[in-house]
Design a protein around this motif. Structure first.
Motif, PDB file in Angstrom:
ATOM      1  N   VAL A 255     -31.965  53.403  -5.282  1.00 54.03           N
ATOM      2  CA  VAL A 255     -30.889  54.372  -5.082  1.00 54.03           C
ATOM      3  C   VAL A 255     -30.832  55.369  -6.239  1.00 54.03           C
ATOM      4  O   VAL A 255     -31.011  56.575  -6.052  1.00 54.03           O
ATOM      5  CB  VAL A 255     -29.532  53.665  -4.901  1.00 54.03           C
ATOM      6  CG1 VAL A 255     -28.422  54.702  -4.677  1.00 54.03           C
ATOM      7  CG2 VAL A 255     -29.584  52.701  -3.720  1.00 54.03           C
ATOM      8  N   TYR A 256     -30.561  54.853  -7.465  1.00 56.54           N
ATOM      9  CA  TYR A 256     -30.479  55.746  -8.617  1.00 56.54           C
ATOM     10  C   TYR A 256     -31.856  56.118  -9.164  1.00 56.54           C
ATOM     11  O   TYR A 256     -31.994  57.102  -9.879  1.00 56.54           O
ATOM     12  CB  TYR A 256     -29.645  55.098  -9.723  1.00 56.54           C
ATOM     13  CG  TYR A 256     -28.204  54.852  -9.361  1.00 56.54           C
ATOM     14  CD1 TYR A 256     -27.592  55.541  -8.313  1.00 56.54           C
ATOM     15  CD2 TYR A 256     -27.432  53.945 -10.073  1.00 56.54           C
ATOM     16  CE1 TYR A 256     -26.269  55.321  -7.985  1.00 56.54           C
ATOM     17  CE2 TYR A 256     -26.105  53.719  -9.761  1.00 56.54           C
ATOM     18  CZ  TYR A 256     -25.527  54.400  -8.714  1.00 56.54           C
ATOM     19  OH  TYR A 256     -24.215  54.179  -8.392  1.00 56.54           O
ATOM     20  N   ARG A 257     -32.851  55.296  -8.884  1.00 51.44           N
ATOM     21  CA  ARG A 257     -34.243  55.525  -9.276  1.00 51.44           C
ATOM     22  C   ARG A 257     -34.416  55.712 -10.787  1.00 51.44           C
ATOM     23  O   ARG A 257     -35.212  56.514 -11.243  1.00 51.44           O
ATOM     24  CB  ARG A 257     -34.808  56.742  -8.530  1.00 51.44           C
ATOM     25  CG  ARG A 257     -34.817  56.546  -7.013  1.00 51.44           C
ATOM     26  CD  ARG A 257     -35.467  57.704  -6.292  1.00 51.44           C
ATOM     27  NE  ARG A 257     -35.474  57.468  -4.843  1.00 51.44           N
ATOM     28  CZ  ARG A 257     -35.957  58.323  -3.955  1.00 51.44           C
ATOM     29  NH1 ARG A 257     -36.486  59.474  -4.375  1.00 51.44           N
ATOM     30  NH2 ARG A 257     -35.942  58.039  -2.667  1.00 51.44           N
ATOM     31  N   GLN A 258     -33.647  54.956 -11.546  1.00 46.84           N
ATOM     32  CA  GLN A 258     -33.759  54.976 -12.995  1.00 46.84           C
ATOM     33  C   GLN A 258     -34.668  53.859 -13.510  1.00 46.84           C
ATOM     34  O   GLN A 258     -35.031  53.835 -14.675  1.00 46.84           O
ATOM     35  CB  GLN A 258     -32.371  54.833 -13.628  1.00 46.84           C
ATOM     36  CG  GLN A 258     -31.418  55.968 -13.299  1.00 46.84           C
ATOM     37  CD  GLN A 258     -31.833  57.263 -13.938  1.00 46.84           C
ATOM     38  OE1 GLN A 258     -32.106  57.315 -15.127  1.00 46.84           O
ATOM     39  NE2 GLN A 258     -31.902  58.329 -13.145  1.00 46.84           N
ATOM     40  N   ILE A 259     -34.988  52.912 -12.635  1.00 51.98           N
ATOM     41  CA  ILE A 259     -35.842  51.785 -13.014  1.00 51.98           C
ATOM     42  C   ILE A 259     -37.196  51.944 -12.339  1.00 51.98           C
ATOM     43  O   ILE A 259     -37.279  52.050 -11.109  1.00 51.98           O
ATOM     44  CB  ILE A 259     -35.202  50.439 -12.595  1.00 51.98           C
ATOM     45  CG1 ILE A 259     -33.880  50.223 -13.339  1.00 51.98           C
ATOM     46  CG2 ILE A 259     -36.155  49.280 -12.879  1.00 51.98           C
ATOM     47  CD1 ILE A 259     -33.146  48.951 -12.927  1.00 51.98           C
ATOM     48  N   ASN A 260     -38.245  52.000 -13.149  1.00 55.27           N
ATOM     49  CA  ASN A 260     -39.606  51.957 -12.624  1.00 55.27           C
ATOM     50  C   ASN A 260     -40.271  50.673 -13.113  1.00 55.27           C
ATOM     51  O   ASN A 260     -39.624  49.841 -13.762  1.00 55.27           O
ATOM     52  CB  ASN A 260     -40.400  53.201 -13.047  1.00 55.27           C
ATOM     53  CG  ASN A 260     -40.365  53.415 -14.553  1.00 55.27           C
ATOM     54  OD1 ASN A 260     -40.365  52.458 -15.334  1.00 55.27           O
ATOM     55  ND2 ASN A 260     -40.319  54.679 -14.969  1.00 55.27           N
ATOM     56  N   PHE A 261     -41.537  50.496 -12.830  1.00 58.43           N
ATOM     57  CA  PHE A 261     -42.193  49.237 -13.186  1.00 58.43           C
ATOM     58  C   PHE A 261     -42.303  49.059 -14.698  1.00 58.43           C
ATOM     59  O   PHE A 261     -42.266  47.938 -15.201  1.00 58.43           O
ATOM     60  CB  PHE A 261     -43.568  49.157 -12.522  1.00 58.43           C
ATOM     61  CG  PHE A 261     -43.507  48.926 -11.040  1.00 58.43           C
ATOM     62  CD1 PHE A 261     -43.113  47.689 -10.546  1.00 58.43           C
ATOM     63  CD2 PHE A 261     -43.802  49.937 -10.141  1.00 58.43           C
ATOM     64  CE1 PHE A 261     -43.027  47.461  -9.187  1.00 58.43           C
ATOM     65  CE2 PHE A 261     -43.724  49.721  -8.774  1.00 58.43           C
ATOM     66  CZ  PHE A 261     -43.337  48.475  -8.289  1.00 58.43           C
ATOM     67  N   SER A 262     -42.439  50.148 -15.427  1.00 58.99           N
ATOM     68  CA  SER A 262     -42.492  50.056 -16.882  1.00 58.99           C
ATOM     69  C   SER A 262     -41.150  49.594 -17.447  1.00 58.99           C
ATOM     70  O   SER A 262     -41.088  48.708 -18.312  1.00 58.99           O
ATOM     71  CB  SER A 262     -42.864  51.424 -17.479  1.00 58.99           C
ATOM     72  OG  SER A 262     -42.831  51.389 -18.876  1.00 58.99           O
ATOM     73  N   VAL A 263     -40.068  50.204 -16.939  1.00 61.15           N
ATOM     74  CA  VAL A 263     -38.724  49.797 -17.375  1.00 61.15           C
ATOM     75  C   VAL A 263     -38.422  48.376 -16.931  1.00 61.15           C
ATOM     76  O   VAL A 263     -37.810  47.583 -17.670  1.00 61.15           O
ATOM     77  CB  VAL A 263     -37.669  50.778 -16.810  1.00 61.15           C
ATOM     78  CG1 VAL A 263     -36.253  50.293 -17.133  1.00 61.15           C
ATOM     79  CG2 VAL A 263     -37.887  52.173 -17.366  1.00 61.15           C
ATOM     80  N   LEU A 264     -38.867  48.014 -15.722  1.00 62.42           N
ATOM     81  CA  LEU A 264     -38.629  46.670 -15.201  1.00 62.42           C
ATOM     82  C   LEU A 264     -39.284  45.617 -16.089  1.00 62.42           C
ATOM     83  O   LEU A 264     -38.708  44.563 -16.350  1.00 62.42           O
ATOM     84  CB  LEU A 264     -39.161  46.559 -13.769  1.00 62.42           C
ATOM     85  CG  LEU A 264     -38.933  45.223 -13.060  1.00 62.42           C
ATOM     86  CD1 LEU A 264     -37.441  44.920 -12.950  1.00 62.42           C
ATOM     87  CD2 LEU A 264     -39.571  45.231 -11.679  1.00 62.42           C
ATOM     88  N   LEU A 268     -37.313  42.591 -17.954  1.00 67.53           N
ATOM     89  CA  LEU A 268     -37.648  41.182 -17.765  1.00 67.53           C
ATOM     90  C   LEU A 268     -37.960  40.503 -19.092  1.00 67.53           C
ATOM     91  O   LEU A 268     -37.510  39.377 -19.351  1.00 67.53           O
ATOM     92  CB  LEU A 268     -38.834  41.052 -16.805  1.00 67.53           C
ATOM     93  CG  LEU A 268     -38.562  41.449 -15.351  1.00 67.53           C
ATOM     94  CD1 LEU A 268     -39.852  41.424 -14.534  1.00 67.53           C
ATOM     95  CD2 LEU A 268     -37.521  40.532 -14.721  1.00 67.53           C
ATOM     96  N   VAL A 269     -38.731  41.176 -19.943  1.00 67.88           N
ATOM     97  CA  VAL A 269     -39.070  40.596 -21.254  1.00 67.88           C
ATOM     98  C   VAL A 269     -37.800  40.393 -22.086  1.00 67.88           C
ATOM     99  O   VAL A 269     -37.592  39.324 -22.689  1.00 67.88           O
ATOM    100  CB  VAL A 269     -40.070  41.499 -22.009  1.00 67.88           C
ATOM    101  CG1 VAL A 269     -40.235  41.029 -23.457  1.00 67.88           C
ATOM    102  CG2 VAL A 269     -41.421  41.500 -21.305  1.00 67.88           C
ATOM    103  N   SER A 270     -36.958  41.418 -22.115  1.00 69.95           N
ATOM    104  CA  SER A 270     -35.712  41.321 -22.881  1.00 69.95           C
ATOM    105  C   SER A 270     -34.818  40.204 -22.350  1.00 69.95           C
ATOM    106  O   SER A 270     -34.209  39.454 -23.123  1.00 69.95           O
ATOM    107  CB  SER A 270     -34.970  42.657 -22.822  1.00 69.95           C
ATOM    108  OG  SER A 270     -33.732  42.582 -23.480  1.00 69.95           O
ATOM    109  N   SER A 271     -34.742  40.065 -21.025  1.00 67.51           N
ATOM    110  CA  SER A 271     -33.920  39.012 -20.420  1.00 67.51           C
ATOM    111  C   SER A 271     -34.451  37.630 -20.750  1.00 67.51           C
ATOM    112  O   SER A 271     -33.676  36.701 -21.030  1.00 67.51           O
ATOM    113  CB  SER A 271     -33.865  39.202 -18.896  1.00 67.51           C
ATOM    114  OG  SER A 271     -33.286  40.435 -18.554  1.00 67.51           O
ATOM    115  N   VAL A 272     -35.765  37.476 -20.722  1.00 69.81           N
ATOM    116  CA  VAL A 272     -36.373  36.182 -21.041  1.00 69.81           C
ATOM    117  C   VAL A 272     -36.091  35.804 -22.489  1.00 69.81           C
ATOM    118  O   VAL A 272     -35.739  34.650 -22.795  1.00 69.81           O
ATOM    119  CB  VAL A 272     -37.890  36.215 -20.773  1.00 69.81           C
ATOM    120  CG1 VAL A 272     -38.569  34.988 -21.377  1.00 69.81           C
ATOM    121  CG2 VAL A 272     -38.165  36.273 -19.280  1.00 69.81           C
TER     122      VAL A 272
END
Length: 426
Positions: A255-264, A268-272
């Protein structure tokens, strides 16, 4: 031997050993010195502490919060908040706090709220003539609502530690979180009047409000889905955390298209990393807590207070002072896990509901986010707002005093926390 345990733990903290390592090391040394515990009990206990279905909500809400943090919602929430309160004296300060309240209900993190909102709003406030230290203090204080308003990871951990309903804790945190937010707006208004800060030039515009609400609607819908789903019996808090992840990813990516695979990948790394730190802390704190329980430390503390000539009022004041002091040097999650088994028997012995105490505890520890020397929101705000730490500490003092008043109100007026719980569970 229990004194030896605390001495080792405090010494390790004093030499800057991370809290999770200090807890585990102190427990291991106690095991070796006492000789009363088989060493194989250590991994068994640490694993058992993590083998909890309600606890699974924590990593998922952390991931959901980071998806929202990077998903392009900050500017939309700021625009909506500005259309609501921007016209008041000191309007941009109020916009910051209102946005923090909205964002807190999405991220559940005080530091993430401060960083996400502050990075956009602090430069804007400075450009409009607001003092940089005050602008930063507003965001740092507003970010404290992140661990009171649900979904909140500290509330989840308290619920697991105390054995009470996470759903009830979430509901109980709504009114206190809003109350704290409104009290911070009051402080910012008074300071704005004293310093002569004006509101935005635009008058209240219903059309602009409707447009900004429409743009922010999908973001604002997330806490409604989570809490509505929990109390509508559609899913548990743990299942709600997974729904929050899916919803956050969908909005940010499609929807907002602020997340791409690089940001994702970064998310994920930060969350882990964040989850790993928290789970290690939980497992070692559980080991530490097991020793306290076997040494009867919580029971002894409760019996000491109950047998003392102190009135319940004085005891609760002492508990609050103790939490306030601990919050100044210990991280919130560690404080919740370590102190809940110790203090809960004391307050329940006074007739205090465990859910009510959970809100009081988290609200009290939230003050630690803006209190030196550990105050994480101060460090984040100092970096984001480019303000010297010492100058920010002075600017945060009025907000700090107001939050102490809030905690006292929450302590001695249980209806603030328990009203919605009693209504929904009756």
């Amino acid at each position: 031997m229990s004194i030896f345990l605390f001495v080792v733990f405090i010494l390790l903290i004093f030499i800057n050993v991370p809290i999770s390592i200090a807890l585990g090391s102190a427990s291991l040394i106690f095991f070796l010195v006492s000789g009363n515990f088989p060493l194989e009990l250590i991994p068994q206990r640490m694993f058992a502490a993590l083998d909890s279905f309600p606890l699974m909500a924590a990593p998922f809400f952390i991931l959901a919060g980071k998806l929202m943090e990077h998903g392009g919602i900050s500017q939309r929430l700021i625009d909506f908040a500005q259309s609501l309160v921007g016209q008041l004296r000191g309007g941009l300060a109020h916009v910051g706090i209102v946005t923090c309240i909205f964002f807190a209900a999405l991220s559940g993190s005080g530091s993430a709220t401060t960083a996400a909102v502050g990075s956009i709003l602090i430069p804007y406030m400075v450009k409009e003539g607001y003092d940089r230290a005050f602008s930063t203090a507003v965001q740092a204080a507003g970010g404290t609502t992140g661990i009171v308003i649900p979904p909140s990871v500290p509330l989840i951990l308290y619920g697991v530690s105390a054995g009470v309903s996470v759903s009830s804790l979430f509901i109980a945190g709504i009114i206190p979180g809003l109350m704290i937010g409104l009290s911070l707006i009051l402080v910012s208004y008074v300071i704005s009047v004293i310093k002569g800060y004006q509101g935005t030039q635009d008058k209240m515009n219903v059309k602009k409000l409707a447009v900004s609400f429409r743009k922010a609607f999908l973001s604002l819908l997330m806490p409604v889905i989570i809490l509505g789903g929990i109390y509508g019996g559609i899913f548990t808090p743990t299942e709600a955390s997974v729904v929050a992840v899916v919803y956050g990813f969908f909005i940010g990516f499609f929807v907002y298209r602020q997340i791409n695979f690089s940001v994702l990948r970064e998310i994920l790394v930060s969350s882990v990393v964040t989850t790993s730190v928290i789970l290690l802390l939980i497992s070692t704190a559980s080991l530490f807590g097991m020793i306290l329980t076997r040494e009867r430390i919580p029971q002894t503390v409760a019996e000491t207070f109950m047998d003392s000539p102190l009135t319940p009022l004085i005891i609760m004041l002492l508990v609050n002072v103790f939490l306030l002091i601990v919050g100044t040097f210990m991280e919130t999650i560690a404080s919740v896990i370590i102190l809940t088994p110790i203090l809960l028997p004391v307050v329940t012995g006074l007739g205090m509901d465990p859910i009510h105490f959970g809100i009081v505890m988290i609200a009290n520890l939230s003050i630690g986010l803006i209190t030196p020397p550990v105050g994480i929101n101060l460090f984040v705000g100092s970096q984001v707002g480019q303000v010297p730490y010492e100058k920010l500490v002075r600017a945060i003092l009025p907000f700090l005093v107001m939050m102490i008043v809030d905690v006292l109100l929450l302590t001695f007026l249980p209806g603030i926390s328990m009203f919605l719980v009693d209504v929904l569970e009756s």
